[in-house]
Design an enzyme around this catalytic site. Structure first.
Site, PDB file in Angstrom:
ATOM      1  N   GLY A  52       0.796  -1.224   0.000  1.00 41.60           N
ATOM      2  CA  GLY A  52       0.000   0.000   0.000  1.00 41.60           C
ATOM      3  C   GLY A  52       0.827   1.272   0.000  1.00 41.60           C
ATOM      4  O   GLY A  52       0.358   2.315   0.458  1.00 41.60           O
ATOM      5  N   ARG A  70     -15.277 -15.186  -9.494  1.00 42.93           N
ATOM      6  CA  ARG A  70     -15.050 -13.745  -9.692  1.00 42.93           C
ATOM      7  C   ARG A  70     -16.339 -12.948  -9.531  1.00 42.93           C
ATOM      8  O   ARG A  70     -16.339 -11.855  -8.978  1.00 42.93           O
ATOM      9  CB  ARG A  70     -14.494 -13.480 -11.088  1.00 42.93           C
ATOM     10  N   MET A  98      -4.102  -6.825  -6.938  1.00 41.44           N
ATOM     11  CA  MET A  98      -3.587  -7.904  -7.785  1.00 41.44           C
ATOM     12  C   MET A  98      -4.673  -8.882  -8.249  1.00 41.44           C
ATOM     13  O   MET A  98      -4.415 -10.086  -8.373  1.00 41.44           O
ATOM     14  CB  MET A  98      -2.480  -8.662  -7.039  1.00 41.44           C
ATOM     15  N   ARG A  99      -5.871  -8.386  -8.500  1.00 38.48           N
ATOM     16  CA  ARG A  99      -6.932  -9.206  -9.087  1.00 38.48           C
ATOM     17  C   ARG A  99      -7.338  -8.575 -10.403  1.00 38.48           C
ATOM     18  O   ARG A  99      -7.454  -7.346 -10.495  1.00 38.48           O
ATOM     19  CB  ARG A  99      -8.188  -9.273  -8.194  1.00 38.48           C
ATOM     20  N   ILE A 100      -7.569  -9.416 -11.395  1.00 36.56           N
ATOM     21  CA  ILE A 100      -8.086  -8.893 -12.660  1.00 36.56           C
ATOM     22  C   ILE A 100      -9.594  -8.732 -12.506  1.00 36.56           C
ATOM     23  O   ILE A 100     -10.272  -9.647 -12.027  1.00 36.56           O
ATOM     24  CB  ILE A 100      -7.740  -9.859 -13.794  1.00 36.56           C
ATOM     25  N   LEU A 101     -10.105  -7.568 -12.870  1.00 36.91           N
ATOM     26  CA  LEU A 101     -11.548  -7.315 -12.768  1.00 36.91           C
ATOM     27  C   LEU A 101     -12.222  -7.719 -14.079  1.00 36.91           C
ATOM     28  O   LEU A 101     -11.655  -7.546 -15.159  1.00 36.91           O
ATOM     29  CB  LEU A 101     -11.783  -5.831 -12.475  1.00 36.91           C
ATOM     30  N   ASN A 125      -5.543   2.713 -12.652  1.00 44.81           N
ATOM     31  CA  ASN A 125      -4.588   1.753 -12.111  1.00 44.81           C
ATOM     32  C   ASN A 125      -3.177   2.318 -12.241  1.00 44.81           C
ATOM     33  O   ASN A 125      -2.898   3.101 -13.153  1.00 44.81           O
ATOM     34  CB  ASN A 125      -4.685   0.447 -12.916  1.00 44.81           C
ATOM     35  N   HIS A 143       0.616   1.028 -13.021  1.00 50.41           N
ATOM     36  CA  HIS A 143       1.337  -0.128 -13.565  1.00 50.41           C
ATOM     37  C   HIS A 143       2.835   0.174 -13.518  1.00 50.41           C
ATOM     38  O   HIS A 143       3.262   1.252 -13.932  1.00 50.41           O
ATOM     39  CB  HIS A 143       0.889  -0.399 -15.011  1.00 50.41           C
ATOM     40  N   SER A 184       3.230   3.947 -15.142  1.00 49.99           N
ATOM     41  CA  SER A 184       2.085   4.468 -15.911  1.00 49.99           C
ATOM     42  C   SER A 184       0.828   4.453 -15.054  1.00 49.99           C
ATOM     43  O   SER A 184       0.535   3.453 -14.401  1.00 49.99           O
ATOM     44  CB  SER A 184       1.796   3.572 -17.132  1.00 49.99           C
ATOM     45  N   ASP A 231      -4.467  -3.624 -19.071  1.00 46.15           N
ATOM     46  CA  ASP A 231      -3.390  -2.635 -19.248  1.00 46.15           C
ATOM     47  C   ASP A 231      -3.455  -1.890 -20.579  1.00 46.15           C
ATOM     48  O   ASP A 231      -2.453  -1.317 -21.023  1.00 46.15           O
ATOM     49  CB  ASP A 231      -1.997  -3.296 -19.098  1.00 46.15           C
ATOM     50  N   GLU A 290       5.957   6.202  -9.238  1.00 45.10           N
ATOM     51  CA  GLU A 290       4.512   5.962  -9.080  1.00 45.10           C
ATOM     52  C   GLU A 290       3.937   6.876  -7.994  1.00 45.10           C
ATOM     53  O   GLU A 290       2.837   7.408  -8.137  1.00 45.10           O
ATOM     54  CB  GLU A 290       4.252   4.497  -8.697  1.00 45.10           C
TER      55      GLU A 290
HETATM   56  C1  GAR Z   1       3.227  -1.162  -7.559  1.00 43.60           C
HETATM   57  O1  GAR Z   1       4.503  -1.137  -8.144  1.00 43.60           O
HETATM   58  C2  GAR Z   1       2.161  -1.301  -8.624  1.00 43.60           C
HETATM   59  O2  GAR Z   1       2.470  -0.667  -9.821  1.00 43.60           O
HETATM   60  C3  GAR Z   1       2.134  -2.790  -8.843  1.00 43.60           C
HETATM   61  O3  GAR Z   1       2.301  -3.342  -7.567  1.00 43.60           O
HETATM   62  C4  GAR Z   1       3.038  -2.433  -6.731  1.00 43.60           C
HETATM   63  C5  GAR Z   1       2.227  -2.213  -5.489  1.00 43.60           C
HETATM   64  O4  GAR Z   1       2.941  -1.494  -4.533  1.00 43.60           O
HETATM   65  N1  GAR Z   1       0.891  -3.163  -9.452  1.00 43.60           N
HETATM   66  C6  GAR Z   1       0.802  -4.045 -10.435  1.00 43.60           C
HETATM   67  O5  GAR Z   1       1.730  -4.671 -10.859  1.00 43.60           O
HETATM   68  C7  GAR Z   1      -0.604  -4.251 -10.988  1.00 43.60           C
HETATM   69  N2  GAR Z   1      -0.528  -4.687 -12.339  1.00 43.60           N
HETATM   70  P1  GAR Z   1       2.206  -0.869  -3.262  1.00 43.60           P
HETATM   71  O6  GAR Z   1       1.291  -1.944  -2.658  1.00 43.60           O
HETATM   72  O7  GAR Z   1       3.334  -0.539  -2.318  1.00 43.60           O
HETATM   73  O8  GAR Z   1       1.440   0.347  -3.695  1.00 43.60           O
END
Ligand code: GAR
Length: 197
Positions: free
Chosen positions: A14, A67, A92-95, A109, A111, A143, A152, A181
């Site tokens: 998070g 799902r 980390m779930r695909i909607l 999102n 990425h 992104s 994506d 990010e």
């Molecule tokens: C981040 O780098 C985010 O871009 C990636 O997981 C990490 C979460 O970090 N998300 C994905 O790969 C989704 N496709 P966080 O929990 O510390 O924010």
């Protein structure tokens, strides 16, 4: 002006949620986080939300048969609060298309690469950074993009480039990407709140 009401969906540490929490502390920031949902009961992000006084919920995908049932539970939790924008932050779930189509242009999102490179199903978290290292790319990135049913492939709102260094590991590259990010996610939310996308 009324603030944009956010729901933030997480699965893990998070740190992007934290970046949004910190941005929202500025009274002039045009958005507020009304709730956080994690699909994992052990996400550290839940602690971050509680510490910030934000209602935090677990909707554990393992508690549901499929799902559809999981997303019905997500939708029920979201409907308890005003929500203008759903921010996926390490979720980390695909909607499914059914869920996404209920929130047209209202799900974004982050990425950990420069889309359209290194995106798509199976490309998440450390898999992305490993793929970048395996490809010998000199640059990666971060992104923020709209979520559409094609994984994506939604419109990019904001992107940043990040160099890949010769002795990078998945961990060092991930940390460098995360730094970006944390900057561009709050900026992208601001752009949406100010109708600049
Ligand atoms: C981040 O780098 C985010 O871009 C990636 O997981 C990490 C979460 O970090 N998300 C994905 O790969 C989704 N496709 P966080 O929990 O510390 O924010």
């Amino acid at each position: 002006m009324a603030k944009l009401n956010l729901a933030v969906l997480i699965s893990g540490s998070g740190s992007n949620l934290q970046a949004l929490i910190d941005a929202c502390k500025d009274p002039d920031y045009p958005a507020q986080i009304n709730l956080v949902i994690s699909n994992r009961p052990d996400s550290y992000g839940l602690e971050r939300a509680k510490k910030a006084g934000i209602p935090a919920f677990v909707v554990d995908h393992k508690d549901y048969a499929g799902r559809g049932a999981f997303e019905t539970a997500l939708q029920a939790t979201l409907s308890e609060y005003p929500v203008d924008l759903i921010c996926l932050a390490g979720f980390m779930r695909i909607l499914t298309a059914d869920f996404i189509n209920q929130w047209p242009n209202k799900i974004i999102n982050t990425h950990p690469a420069k889309l359209p490179d290194f995106g798509g199903e199976g490309m998440y978290g450390e898999h992305v950074h490993q793929a970048v290292l395996d490809s010998n790319a000199e640059m990666s990135g971060a992104s923020i993009h709209y979520v559409i049913p094609e994984v994506d492939q939604g419109k990019v709102i904001k992107q940043e480039t990040v160099p890949v260094l010769p002795d990078d590991t998945v961990e060092t590259l991930a940390a460098r990407v995360l730094e970006q990010e944390h900057i561009i996610y709050p900026e992208a939310v601001r752009m949406i709140a100010e109708k600049r996308t």
